[in-house]
Design a protein around this motif. Structure first.
Motif, PDB file in Angstrom:
ATOM      1  N   ILE A   1      -1.055 -13.079  -4.415  1.00 49.43           N
ATOM      2  CA  ILE A   1      -0.778 -12.563  -2.808  1.00 49.43           C
ATOM      3  C   ILE A   1       0.078 -11.743  -2.626  1.00 49.43           C
ATOM      4  N   LEU A   2       1.398 -12.587  -2.810  1.00 50.88           N
ATOM      5  CA  LEU A   2       1.937 -11.460  -2.470  1.00 50.88           C
ATOM      6  C   LEU A   2       2.254 -10.295  -3.343  1.00 50.88           C
TER       7      LEU A   2
ATOM      8  N   TYR B   1      -0.454  -3.626  -1.669  1.00 48.00           N
ATOM      9  CA  TYR B   1      -0.944  -2.363   0.256  1.00 48.00           C
ATOM     10  C   TYR B   1       0.095  -2.299   0.470  1.00 48.00           C
ATOM     11  N   LEU B   2       0.861  -2.798   1.356  1.00 53.22           N
ATOM     12  CA  LEU B   2       2.882  -2.300   1.815  1.00 53.22           C
ATOM     13  C   LEU B   2       3.339  -1.121   1.334  1.00 53.22           C
ATOM     14  N   PHE B   3       3.306  -1.056   0.468  1.00 50.00           N
ATOM     15  CA  PHE B   3       3.790   0.467  -0.370  1.00 50.00           C
ATOM     16  C   PHE B   3       3.158   1.240  -0.283  1.00 50.00           C
TER      17      PHE B   3
ATOM     18  N   VAL C   1       3.481   4.616   1.771  1.00 55.02           N
ATOM     19  CA  VAL C   1       3.964   5.416   1.329  1.00 55.02           C
ATOM     20  C   VAL C   1       3.039   6.742   1.660  1.00 55.02           C
ATOM     21  N   GLY C   2       2.072   6.569   1.920  1.00 57.58           N
ATOM     22  CA  GLY C   2       0.498   6.983   2.603  1.00 57.58           C
ATOM     23  C   GLY C   2       0.888   7.651   4.031  1.00 57.58           C
TER      24      GLY C   2
ATOM     25  N   ILE D   1      -2.513   6.522   0.032  1.00 54.76           N
ATOM     26  CA  ILE D   1      -2.191   7.383  -1.282  1.00 54.76           C
ATOM     27  C   ILE D   1      -2.739   8.039  -1.194  1.00 54.76           C
ATOM     28  N   TYR D   2      -4.377   7.978  -1.807  1.00 53.78           N
ATOM     29  CA  TYR D   2      -5.369   8.436  -2.219  1.00 53.78           C
ATOM     30  C   TYR D   2      -5.584   9.867  -2.070  1.00 53.78           C
TER      31      TYR D   2
END
Length: 304
Positions: free
Chosen positions: A9-10, A16-18, A22-23, A156-157
């Protein structure tokens, strides 16, 4: 097992946070651009309120000289054309425009083919930065693949292939254009050649449907529309794509003009940057010709 689940989970949370962080940075700098083709797409979809809009690919972007139409029609003008982007892109941009306002006139420069070409679907990546905000274009972008809604959960995608151009656009190194128009200044020196005819082929029904949607949107919103195929510097016997475009336009009572066999251009290589694109001089001449067509369609007197 409990520790494994917690670590999992971590790990997902960090991913997710990365992705989100970045996005968000890429999104900020994407929409901060002040030059380049991505900046012009943003203007087309989110900012312009010009009376007259030009739609199409590179041949639209380089063939319609703004001042000719601004002075000849007494209307504001913007060219939404983008290199390498065809039917899907053009209809998506129109749908976004109509969310904001109704143009007084549209000129559609037709190019491309109605057959299946995977690259035409791939090139809808140019619309991905607008996917989340512009709900009206999602049905078109989702034609890329059935996984598109899932992929677009990633922040990001949408910007995967845009980083270099984001840097260029933010450093003001990209072409700004004039009212969306980007001039070409080369002069074609090759002799006139004959190209192989494009015979009848199996039609990609998705492409045809999206093209029809563009025409229908103009009809439904009472926007005068003229469809043109701008000049080229080669000869050919048949082109099924043009034939089909003309047929669809005729069925809907939409004015259609094909300049690919116009002797004024076929005899003048100096009007071209390459065999597919007019240079600035050619664009000025061609724009004056199309201006007269538009004035005729609008019931205005012709100009020299």
């Amino acid at each position: 097992m409990k520790k494994f689940i917690i670590n999992g989970i971590l790990g997902l949370l960090l991913v997710y946070l990365f992705d989100l962080g970045v996005g968000k940075v890429l999104e900020y700098y994407y929409f901060k651009q002040e030059s380049g083709f991505q900046h012009r797409t943003t203007i087309s979809m989110e900012e312009t309120e010009a009376d007259m809009l030009v739609f199409g690919s590179s041949r639209a972007n380089h063939h319609y000289y703004p001042d000719v139409f601004i002075n000849g029609l007494n209307k504001t003008f913007y060219n939404t054309g983008r290199d390498g982007n065809f039917i899907f892109y053009q209809t998506a941009v129109l749908k976004s425009v109509l969310q904001r306002y109704k143009p007084k006139l549209i000129l559609y420069d037709f190019s491309g083919k109605f057959c299946y070409v995977q690259e035409d679907y791939d090139r809808m990546s140019s619309l991905l930065p607008y996917y989340r905000k512009h709900l009206e274009i999602r049905d078109i972008v989702n034609l890329r693949s059935s996984f598109e809604p899932i992929k677009n959960f990633s922040s990001i995608y949408p910007y995967n292939s845009t980083l270099a151009n984001i840097v260029i656009g933010n450093r003001n190194l990209g072409k700004k254009g004039t009212k969306g128009y980007v001039s070409l200044t080369g002069e074609w020196n090759e002799p006139l050649k004959e190209h192989k005819s494009i015979e009848k082929y199996e039609v990609d029904e998705k492409k045809l449907a999206i093209f029809n949607e563009f025409l229908n949107l103009c009809k439904q919103n009472d926007i005068p529309l003229v469809v043109c195929v701008s000049p080229v510097f080669y000869t050919y016997d048949k082109d099924y794509s043009i034939t089909l475009c003309k047929q669809v336009c005729n069925e809907k009572n939409i004015p259609f003009y094909d300049f690919t066999k116009d002797e004024r251009f076929l005899k003048s290589s100096q009007l071209f940057d390459d065999k597919e694109h007019l240079n600035d001089s050619g664009a000025k001449l061609y724009s004056k010709i199309t201006l007269n067509i538009i004035r005729e369609q609008l019931g205005m007197s012709k100009k020299d």
